[in-house]
Write a protein that holds these residues in place. Structure first.
Motif, PDB file in Angstrom:
ATOM      1  N   LEU A  32     -37.957  21.119  -5.253  1.00 21.31           N
ATOM      2  CA  LEU A  32     -38.395  21.385  -3.889  1.00 21.31           C
ATOM      3  C   LEU A  32     -39.868  21.776  -3.843  1.00 21.31           C
ATOM      4  CD1 LEU A  32     -35.429  23.364  -2.289  1.00 21.31           C
ATOM      5  CD2 LEU A  32     -36.153  21.032  -1.787  1.00 21.31           C
ATOM      6  N   LYS A  33     -40.289  22.634  -4.780  1.00 19.12           N
ATOM      7  CA  LYS A  33     -41.685  23.070  -4.825  1.00 19.12           C
ATOM      8  C   LYS A  33     -42.630  21.911  -5.081  1.00 19.12           C
ATOM      9  CE  LYS A  33     -40.600  27.674  -6.495  1.00 19.12           C
ATOM     10  NZ  LYS A  33     -40.608  28.538  -7.672  1.00 19.12           N
ATOM     11  N   SER A  34     -42.162  20.909  -5.802  1.00 18.04           N
ATOM     12  CA  SER A  34     -43.016  19.762  -6.130  1.00 18.04           C
ATOM     13  C   SER A  34     -42.998  18.699  -5.033  1.00 18.04           C
ATOM     14  CB  SER A  34     -42.587  19.151  -7.463  1.00 18.04           C
ATOM     15  OG  SER A  34     -41.342  18.491  -7.328  1.00 18.04           O
ATOM     16  N   GLY A  35     -42.368  19.000  -3.897  1.00 19.10           N
ATOM     17  CA  GLY A  35     -42.356  18.053  -2.789  1.00 19.10           C
ATOM     18  C   GLY A  35     -41.103  17.228  -2.717  1.00 19.10           C
ATOM     19  N   GLY A  36     -40.004  17.736  -3.189  1.00 14.66           N
ATOM     20  CA  GLY A  36     -38.747  17.000  -3.213  1.00 14.66           C
ATOM     21  C   GLY A  36     -38.247  16.537  -1.863  1.00 14.66           C
ATOM     22  N   LEU A  37     -38.612  17.228  -0.811  1.00 15.19           N
ATOM     23  CA  LEU A  37     -38.197  16.837   0.533  1.00 15.19           C
ATOM     24  C   LEU A  37     -39.436  16.745   1.423  1.00 15.19           C
ATOM     25  CD1 LEU A  37     -35.034  19.087   0.967  1.00 15.19           C
ATOM     26  CD2 LEU A  37     -35.106  16.641   0.573  1.00 15.19           C
ATOM     27  N   PRO A  38     -40.224  15.689   1.267  1.00 16.22           N
ATOM     28  CA  PRO A  38     -41.484  15.601   2.000  1.00 16.22           C
ATOM     29  C   PRO A  38     -41.317  15.563   3.515  1.00 16.22           C
ATOM     30  CG  PRO A  38     -41.015  13.544   0.862  1.00 16.22           C
ATOM     31  CD  PRO A  38     -39.992  14.548   0.407  1.00 16.22           C
ATOM     32  N   GLU A  39     -40.189  15.078   4.012  1.00 14.10           N
ATOM     33  CA  GLU A  39     -40.032  15.018   5.464  1.00 14.10           C
ATOM     34  C   GLU A  39     -39.890  16.405   6.088  1.00 14.10           C
ATOM     35  OE1 GLU A  39     -36.696  14.068   3.085  1.00 14.10           O
ATOM     36  OE2 GLU A  39     -38.235  12.639   3.490  1.00 14.10           O
ATOM     37  N   PRO A  42     -44.545  18.098   6.772  1.00  9.12           N
ATOM     38  CA  PRO A  42     -45.287  16.932   7.265  1.00  9.12           C
ATOM     39  C   PRO A  42     -46.677  16.784   6.665  1.00  9.12           C
ATOM     40  CG  PRO A  42     -44.985  18.577   8.996  1.00  9.12           C
ATOM     41  CD  PRO A  42     -44.227  19.044   7.808  1.00  9.12           C
ATOM     42  N   THR A  43     -47.223  17.813   6.025  1.00  8.95           N
ATOM     43  CA  THR A  43     -48.558  17.699   5.434  1.00  8.95           C
ATOM     44  C   THR A  43     -48.522  17.095   4.047  1.00  8.95           C
ATOM     45  OG1 THR A  43     -48.445  19.939   4.528  1.00  8.95           O
ATOM     46  CG2 THR A  43     -49.392  19.692   6.735  1.00  8.95           C
ATOM     47  N   SER A  44     -47.337  16.969   3.447  1.00  5.13           N
ATOM     48  CA  SER A  44     -47.249  16.422   2.095  1.00  5.13           C
ATOM     49  C   SER A  44     -47.014  14.919   2.145  1.00  5.13           C
ATOM     50  CB  SER A  44     -46.124  17.092   1.303  1.00  5.13           C
ATOM     51  OG  SER A  44     -44.882  16.727   1.828  1.00  5.13           O
ATOM     52  N   THR A  45     -47.334  14.271   1.047  1.00  2.00           N
ATOM     53  CA  THR A  45     -47.066  12.845   0.908  1.00  2.00           C
ATOM     54  C   THR A  45     -46.089  12.664  -0.236  1.00  2.00           C
ATOM     55  OG1 THR A  45     -48.936  12.587  -0.581  1.00  2.00           O
ATOM     56  CG2 THR A  45     -49.342  12.170   1.755  1.00  2.00           C
ATOM     57  N   PRO A  46     -45.292  11.617  -0.207  1.00  3.00           N
ATOM     58  CA  PRO A  46     -44.339  11.407  -1.298  1.00  3.00           C
ATOM     59  C   PRO A  46     -45.040  11.254  -2.635  1.00  3.00           C
ATOM     60  CG  PRO A  46     -43.894   9.904   0.516  1.00  3.00           C
ATOM     61  CD  PRO A  46     -45.193  10.604   0.804  1.00  3.00           C
ATOM     62  N   SER A  47     -44.490  11.860  -3.660  1.00  9.01           N
ATOM     63  CA  SER A  47     -45.022  11.708  -5.007  1.00  9.01           C
ATOM     64  C   SER A  47     -44.757  10.291  -5.498  1.00  9.01           C
ATOM     65  CB  SER A  47     -44.368  12.695  -5.961  1.00  9.01           C
ATOM     66  OG  SER A  47     -44.615  14.011  -5.540  1.00  9.01           O
ATOM     67  N   GLU A  48     -45.506   9.883  -6.507  1.00  9.41           N
ATOM     68  CA  GLU A  48     -45.277   8.569  -7.091  1.00  9.41           C
ATOM     69  C   GLU A  48     -43.854   8.492  -7.602  1.00  9.41           C
ATOM     70  OE1 GLU A  48     -46.973   6.173 -10.880  1.00  9.41           O
ATOM     71  OE2 GLU A  48     -48.441   7.243  -9.662  1.00  9.41           O
ATOM     72  N   GLY A  49     -43.181   7.433  -7.305  1.00  9.58           N
ATOM     73  CA  GLY A  49     -41.801   7.266  -7.759  1.00  9.58           C
ATOM     74  C   GLY A  49     -40.787   7.718  -6.740  1.00  9.58           C
ATOM     75  N   GLN A  50     -41.216   8.500  -5.724  1.00  7.34           N
ATOM     76  CA  GLN A  50     -40.279   8.910  -4.689  1.00  7.34           C
ATOM     77  C   GLN A  50     -40.339   7.893  -3.564  1.00  7.34           C
ATOM     78  OE1 GLN A  50     -41.694  12.796  -3.605  1.00  7.34           O
ATOM     79  NE2 GLN A  50     -40.055  13.783  -4.754  1.00  7.34           N
ATOM     80  N   SER A  51     -39.233   7.706  -2.932  1.00  6.72           N
ATOM     81  CA  SER A  51     -39.223   6.796  -1.790  1.00  6.72           C
ATOM     82  C   SER A  51     -38.676   7.541  -0.590  1.00  6.72           C
ATOM     83  CB  SER A  51     -38.376   5.561  -2.078  1.00  6.72           C
ATOM     84  OG  SER A  51     -37.032   5.933  -2.286  1.00  6.72           O
ATOM     85  N   ARG A  52     -39.072   7.106   0.569  1.00  7.65           N
ATOM     86  CA  ARG A  52     -38.532   7.667   1.799  1.00  7.65           C
ATOM     87  C   ARG A  52     -37.491   6.702   2.327  1.00  7.65           C
ATOM     88  NH1 ARG A  52     -42.633  10.775   5.614  1.00  7.65           N
ATOM     89  NH2 ARG A  52     -43.198  12.372   4.129  1.00  7.65           N
ATOM     90  N   PHE A  53     -36.366   7.235   2.692  1.00 11.72           N
ATOM     91  CA  PHE A  53     -35.294   6.404   3.225  1.00 11.72           C
ATOM     92  C   PHE A  53     -35.338   6.531   4.731  1.00 11.72           C
ATOM     93  CE2 PHE A  53     -33.943   7.646  -1.023  1.00 11.72           C
ATOM     94  CZ  PHE A  53     -33.708   6.398  -1.564  1.00 11.72           C
ATOM     95  N   ARG A  54     -35.841   5.534   5.377  1.00 10.20           N
ATOM     96  CA  ARG A  54     -35.934   5.543   6.851  1.00 10.20           C
ATOM     97  C   ARG A  54     -35.441   4.228   7.384  1.00 10.20           C
ATOM     98  NH1 ARG A  54     -38.606  10.115   8.656  1.00 10.20           N
ATOM     99  NH2 ARG A  54     -40.000  10.953   7.139  1.00 10.20           N
TER     100      ARG A  54
END
Length: 54
Positions: A32-39, A42-54
């Protein structure tokens, strides 16, 4: 099997489960601290290798 042996095994199983659970919670908190739930942030961007399911 004696009663003491059964109790010792049960206590060992409980202690092992508690240790595994602590490690899982620590890994989840780190994720979570590393951005596990970027949504949720809103100021964070997905880390490399993470995808957003929308």
């Amino acid at each position: 099997m004696s009663r003491t042996t059964i109790d010792d095994k049960a206590n060992t199983d409980i202690a092992l489960k508690a240790a595994v659970d602590r490690e899982k919670r620590r890994e989840f908190a780190d994720w979570l601290k590393s951005g596990g739930l970027p949504e949720l942030n809103p100021t964070s961007t997905p880390s490399e290798g993470q995808s957003r399911f929308r």
